[in-house]
Design an enzyme around this catalytic site. Structure first.
Site, PDB file in Angstrom:
ATOM      1  N   VAL A  65      20.252  98.127 106.895  1.00 38.83           N
ATOM      2  CA  VAL A  65      19.611  97.023 106.160  1.00 38.83           C
ATOM      3  C   VAL A  65      20.119  95.660 106.610  1.00 38.83           C
ATOM      4  O   VAL A  65      19.477  94.639 106.349  1.00 38.83           O
ATOM      5  CB  VAL A  65      19.787  97.157 104.622  1.00 38.83           C
ATOM      6  CG1 VAL A  65      19.069  98.371 104.091  1.00 38.83           C
ATOM      7  CG2 VAL A  65      21.255  97.143 104.221  1.00 38.83           C
ATOM      8  N   TYR A 151      33.824  92.393  96.979  1.00 45.34           N
ATOM      9  CA  TYR A 151      32.779  93.228  96.361  1.00 45.34           C
ATOM     10  C   TYR A 151      32.312  92.556  95.078  1.00 45.34           C
ATOM     11  O   TYR A 151      31.111  92.421  94.827  1.00 45.34           O
ATOM     12  CB  TYR A 151      33.355  94.616  96.069  1.00 45.34           C
ATOM     13  CG  TYR A 151      32.403  95.569  95.384  1.00 45.34           C
ATOM     14  CD1 TYR A 151      32.332  95.626  93.989  1.00 45.34           C
ATOM     15  CD2 TYR A 151      31.583  96.417  96.121  1.00 45.34           C
ATOM     16  CE1 TYR A 151      31.467  96.499  93.348  1.00 45.34           C
ATOM     17  CE2 TYR A 151      30.717  97.297  95.491  1.00 45.34           C
ATOM     18  CZ  TYR A 151      30.678  97.327  94.113  1.00 45.34           C
ATOM     19  OH  TYR A 151      29.808  98.194  93.470  1.00 45.34           O
TER      20      TYR A 151
HETATM   21  N1  LIG Z   1      29.186 104.203  92.384  1.00 47.74           N
HETATM   22  C1  LIG Z   1      29.501 103.231  91.525  1.00 47.74           C
HETATM   23  O1  LIG Z   1      30.487 103.335  90.757  1.00 47.74           O
HETATM   24  C2  LIG Z   1      28.681 102.003  91.449  1.00 47.74           C
HETATM   25  C3  LIG Z   1      27.833 101.625  92.490  1.00 47.74           C
HETATM   26  N2  LIG Z   1      27.141 100.447  92.369  1.00 47.74           N
HETATM   27  C4  LIG Z   1      26.257 100.008  93.444  1.00 47.74           C
HETATM   28  O2  LIG Z   1      25.191 100.946  93.575  1.00 47.74           O
HETATM   29  C5  LIG Z   1      24.698 100.943  94.921  1.00 47.74           C
HETATM   30  C6  LIG Z   1      24.676 102.365  95.449  1.00 47.74           C
HETATM   31  O3  LIG Z   1      25.998 102.826  95.412  1.00 47.74           O
HETATM   32  P1  LIG Z   1      26.356 104.392  95.404  1.00 47.74           P
HETATM   33  O4  LIG Z   1      25.115 105.211  95.300  1.00 47.74           O
HETATM   34  O5  LIG Z   1      27.442 104.586  94.429  1.00 47.74           O
HETATM   35  O6  LIG Z   1      26.970 104.509  96.874  1.00 47.74           O
HETATM   36  P2  LIG Z   1      26.925 105.670  97.948  1.00 47.74           P
HETATM   37  O7  LIG Z   1      27.953 105.283  98.951  1.00 47.74           O
HETATM   38  O8  LIG Z   1      26.987 106.999  97.308  1.00 47.74           O
HETATM   39  O9  LIG Z   1      25.451 105.505  98.595  1.00 47.74           O
HETATM   40  C7  LIG Z   1      25.140 104.309  99.253  1.00 47.74           C
HETATM   41  C8  LIG Z   1      24.103 104.625 100.308  1.00 47.74           C
HETATM   42  O10 LIG Z   1      23.831 103.396 100.986  1.00 47.74           O
HETATM   43  C9  LIG Z   1      23.801 103.652 102.369  1.00 47.74           C
HETATM   44  N3  LIG Z   1      24.155 102.447 103.137  1.00 47.74           N
HETATM   45  C10 LIG Z   1      25.355 101.844 103.211  1.00 47.74           C
HETATM   46  N4  LIG Z   1      25.296 100.810 104.059  1.00 47.74           N
HETATM   47  C11 LIG Z   1      24.024 100.758 104.532  1.00 47.74           C
HETATM   48  C12 LIG Z   1      23.350  99.925 105.453  1.00 47.74           C
HETATM   49  N5  LIG Z   1      23.978  98.928 106.085  1.00 47.74           N
HETATM   50  N6  LIG Z   1      22.039 100.168 105.683  1.00 47.74           N
HETATM   51  C13 LIG Z   1      21.393 101.178 105.059  1.00 47.74           C
HETATM   52  N7  LIG Z   1      21.981 102.019 104.180  1.00 47.74           N
HETATM   53  C14 LIG Z   1      23.283 101.802 103.936  1.00 47.74           C
HETATM   54  C15 LIG Z   1      24.813 104.764 102.597  1.00 47.74           C
HETATM   55  O11 LIG Z   1      24.551 105.455 103.807  1.00 47.74           O
HETATM   56  C16 LIG Z   1      24.599 105.624 101.361  1.00 47.74           C
HETATM   57  O12 LIG Z   1      23.641 106.627 101.589  1.00 47.74           O
HETATM   58  C17 LIG Z   1      25.648 100.014  95.696  1.00 47.74           C
HETATM   59  O13 LIG Z   1      25.050  98.731  95.791  1.00 47.74           O
HETATM   60  C18 LIG Z   1      26.882  99.931  94.798  1.00 47.74           C
HETATM   61  O14 LIG Z   1      27.597  98.718  94.966  1.00 47.74           O
HETATM   62  C19 LIG Z   1      27.223  99.632  91.266  1.00 47.74           C
HETATM   63  C20 LIG Z   1      28.037  99.983  90.234  1.00 47.74           C
HETATM   64  C21 LIG Z   1      28.811 101.188  90.244  1.00 47.74           C
HETATM   65  C1  LIG Z   2      34.645 102.291  94.608  1.00 47.86           C
HETATM   66  C2  LIG Z   2      33.721 101.933  93.493  1.00 47.86           C
HETATM   67  C3  LIG Z   2      33.298 100.544  93.656  1.00 47.86           C
HETATM   68  C4  LIG Z   2      32.656  99.861  92.738  1.00 47.86           C
HETATM   69  C5  LIG Z   2      32.216 100.511  91.454  1.00 47.86           C
HETATM   70  C6  LIG Z   2      31.642  99.468  90.547  1.00 47.86           C
HETATM   71  O1  LIG Z   2      30.693  98.684  91.213  1.00 47.86           O
HETATM   72  C7  LIG Z   2      32.727  98.576  90.005  1.00 47.86           C
HETATM   73  C8  LIG Z   2      32.882  98.433  88.692  1.00 47.86           C
HETATM   74  C9  LIG Z   2      33.902  97.505  88.198  1.00 47.86           C
HETATM   75  C10 LIG Z   2      34.151  97.346  86.882  1.00 47.86           C
HETATM   76  C11 LIG Z   2      33.573  98.207  85.855  1.00 47.86           C
HETATM   77  C12 LIG Z   2      33.717  97.853  84.532  1.00 47.86           C
HETATM   78  C13 LIG Z   2      33.205  98.682  83.454  1.00 47.86           C
HETATM   79  C14 LIG Z   2      33.199  98.168  82.185  1.00 47.86           C
HETATM   80  C15 LIG Z   2      32.694  98.979  81.078  1.00 47.86           C
HETATM   81  O2  LIG Z   2      32.372 100.138  81.218  1.00 47.86           O
HETATM   82  C16 LIG Z   2      32.579  98.314  79.724  1.00 47.86           C
HETATM   83  O3  LIG Z   2      32.445  99.307  78.700  1.00 47.86           O
HETATM   84  C17 LIG Z   2      33.779  97.446  79.404  1.00 47.86           C
HETATM   85  C18 LIG Z   2      33.490  96.589  78.184  1.00 47.86           C
HETATM   86  C19 LIG Z   2      32.961  95.342  78.272  1.00 47.86           C
HETATM   87  C20 LIG Z   2      32.600  94.722  79.600  1.00 47.86           C
HETATM   88  C21 LIG Z   2      32.220  93.253  79.386  1.00 47.86           C
HETATM   89  C22 LIG Z   2      30.735  93.087  79.165  1.00 47.86           C
HETATM   90  O4  LIG Z   2      30.038  94.071  78.825  1.00 47.86           O
HETATM   91  O5  LIG Z   2      30.258  91.967  79.391  1.00 47.86           O
END
Ligand SMILES: NC(=O)C1=CN([C@@H]2O[C@H](COP(=O)(O)OP(=O)(O)OC[C@H]3O[C@@H](n4cnc5c(N)ncnc54)[C@H](O)[C@@H]3O)[C@@H](O)[C@H]2O)C=CC1
Ligand SMILES: CC/C=C\C[C@H](O)/C=C/C=C\C=C\C=C\C(=O)[C@@H](O)C/C=C\CCC(=O)O
Length: 261
Positions: A65, A151
């Site tokens: 992308v 990030y």
């Molecule tokens: N897993 C989590 O805890 C959370 C994830 N997110 C966001 O959700 C989205 C998806 O994350 P996940 O499904 O958890 O990650 P994941 O790593 O399981 O899947 C991400 C997918 O994106 C693809 N990808 C990475 N770079 C790329 C590129 N340059 N071009 C095309 N495809 C590419 C990878 O190959 C993979 O298939 C991300 O934007 C992440 O930041 C947001 C909050 C929480």
């Molecule tokens: C390797 C994984 C990378 C990123 C995962 C994800 O994107 C990062 C998350 C970072 C923080 C997550 C915070 C979660 C907060 C909660 O679950 C809430 O219940 C906490 C309570 C209040 C938050 C404040 C609000 O809601 O405004």
């Protein structure tokens, strides 16, 4: 927007949240283009989805992308295959504080590229019929992650850009709704990156702090994120919405104080 017969493009669709969203769309009789960097995982994912939902409903397009030309080709291939485009999910994202420039390229710059390409293919300003865009941010934009400063910055940026574009779409009568999704921790392969020095750089020494935070806040199933995404797509009243999904409150929306201008 009803989903039956709609055409969706999902970046990062080969695994994790993107795959869960693709499955939910296919369950609702939409067509899906999986756009992903990972050829093997993407082809395997397509095979499984073809078996579950029948052939002809899903294509896999290998694409980085961050390569605007390749991303444009993916949009064009999707329209060529299915005849139109109605839904774009800018989901692809990485967690890399070591190569933080790459993180900005994927998580923010490519979401902007994907949004502009989506408008080229869906907006009434380009003679198209309208549609819905969902950009993926994170709860990191509300509870910033000291172990992931860049990030976190990208996810703040996705919210600001998406809210501004939603207002532009309304004022410009694009016929396109644009919303943002902010999940907390989700059970996907991305979580494994917190253990890797190649991803976390100097922040890897804080991996236990990160794990404690995940334990405290819980880890969500990708299926709940897909449920929230479908709501952002199908609820025609939502434009500029900031959807939060957490273990504590489930699917809910962030509200901002009205500007006194
Ligand atoms: N897993 C989590 O805890 C959370 C994830 N997110 C966001 O959700 C989205 C998806 O994350 P996940 O499904 O958890 O990650 P994941 O790593 O399981 O899947 C991400 C997918 O994106 C693809 N990808 C990475 N770079 C790329 C590129 N340059 N071009 C095309 N495809 C590419 C990878 O190959 C993979 O298939 C991300 O934007 C992440 O930041 C947001 C909050 C929480
Ligand atoms: C390797 C994984 C990378 C990123 C995962 C994800 O994107 C990062 C998350 C970072 C923080 C997550 C915070 C979660 C907060 C909660 O679950 C809430 O219940 C906490 C309570 C209040 C938050 C404040 C609000 O809601 O405004």
């Amino acid at each position: 927007m009803a989903l039956h017969g709609r055409v969706a493009l999902v970046t990062g669709g080969a695994q994790g949240i993107g795959r869960a969203v693709a499955e939910a769309l296919l369950k609702n009789a939409a067509k899906v283009a999986l756009v992903d960097l990972n050829k093997q995982v993407g082809e395997d994912c397509k095979k499984i989805l073809d078996q579950e939902f029948g052939e002809g409903n899903c294509i896999f397009l290998q694409c980085d992308v961050t390569d605007r030309g390749k991303l444009q080709d993916a949009f064009e291939s999707t329209v060529q295959e299915f005849g139109k485009l109605d839904i774009v999910i800018n989901n692809a994202g990485i967690n890399n504080e070591k190569n933080w420039e790459k993180t900005i390229e994927v998580n923010l710059t490519s979401v902007i590229k994907g949004t502009y390409l989506a408008l080229e293919h869906m907006s009434k300003e380009h003679g198209k019929d309208g549609g819905v865009i969902v950009n993926v941010s994170s709860m990191a934009a509300f509870l910033h992650s000291p172990q992931q400063p860049v990030y976190t910055a990208t996810k703040y940026g996705v919210i600001g850009f998406t809210r501004a574009m939603a207002d532009a779409a309304e004022e410009g009568n694009y016929g396109v709704r644009i919303n943002v999704l902010c999940p907390a921790f989700v059970d996907t392969p991305l979580l494994q990156s917190i253990e890797q020095e190649d991803n976390m750089g100097k922040f890897v020494k804080y991996k236990d702090v990160f794990k404690e935070k995940m334990h405290k806040f819980g880890v969500l199933p990708p299926s709940l994120i897909a449920e929230g995404t479908l709501r952002l797509i199908t609820d025609n009243s939502l434009n500029g919405a900031v959807m939060k999904i957490t273990c504590s409150k489930g699917i809910h929306f962030h509200t901002y104080e009205a500007l006194s201008v």
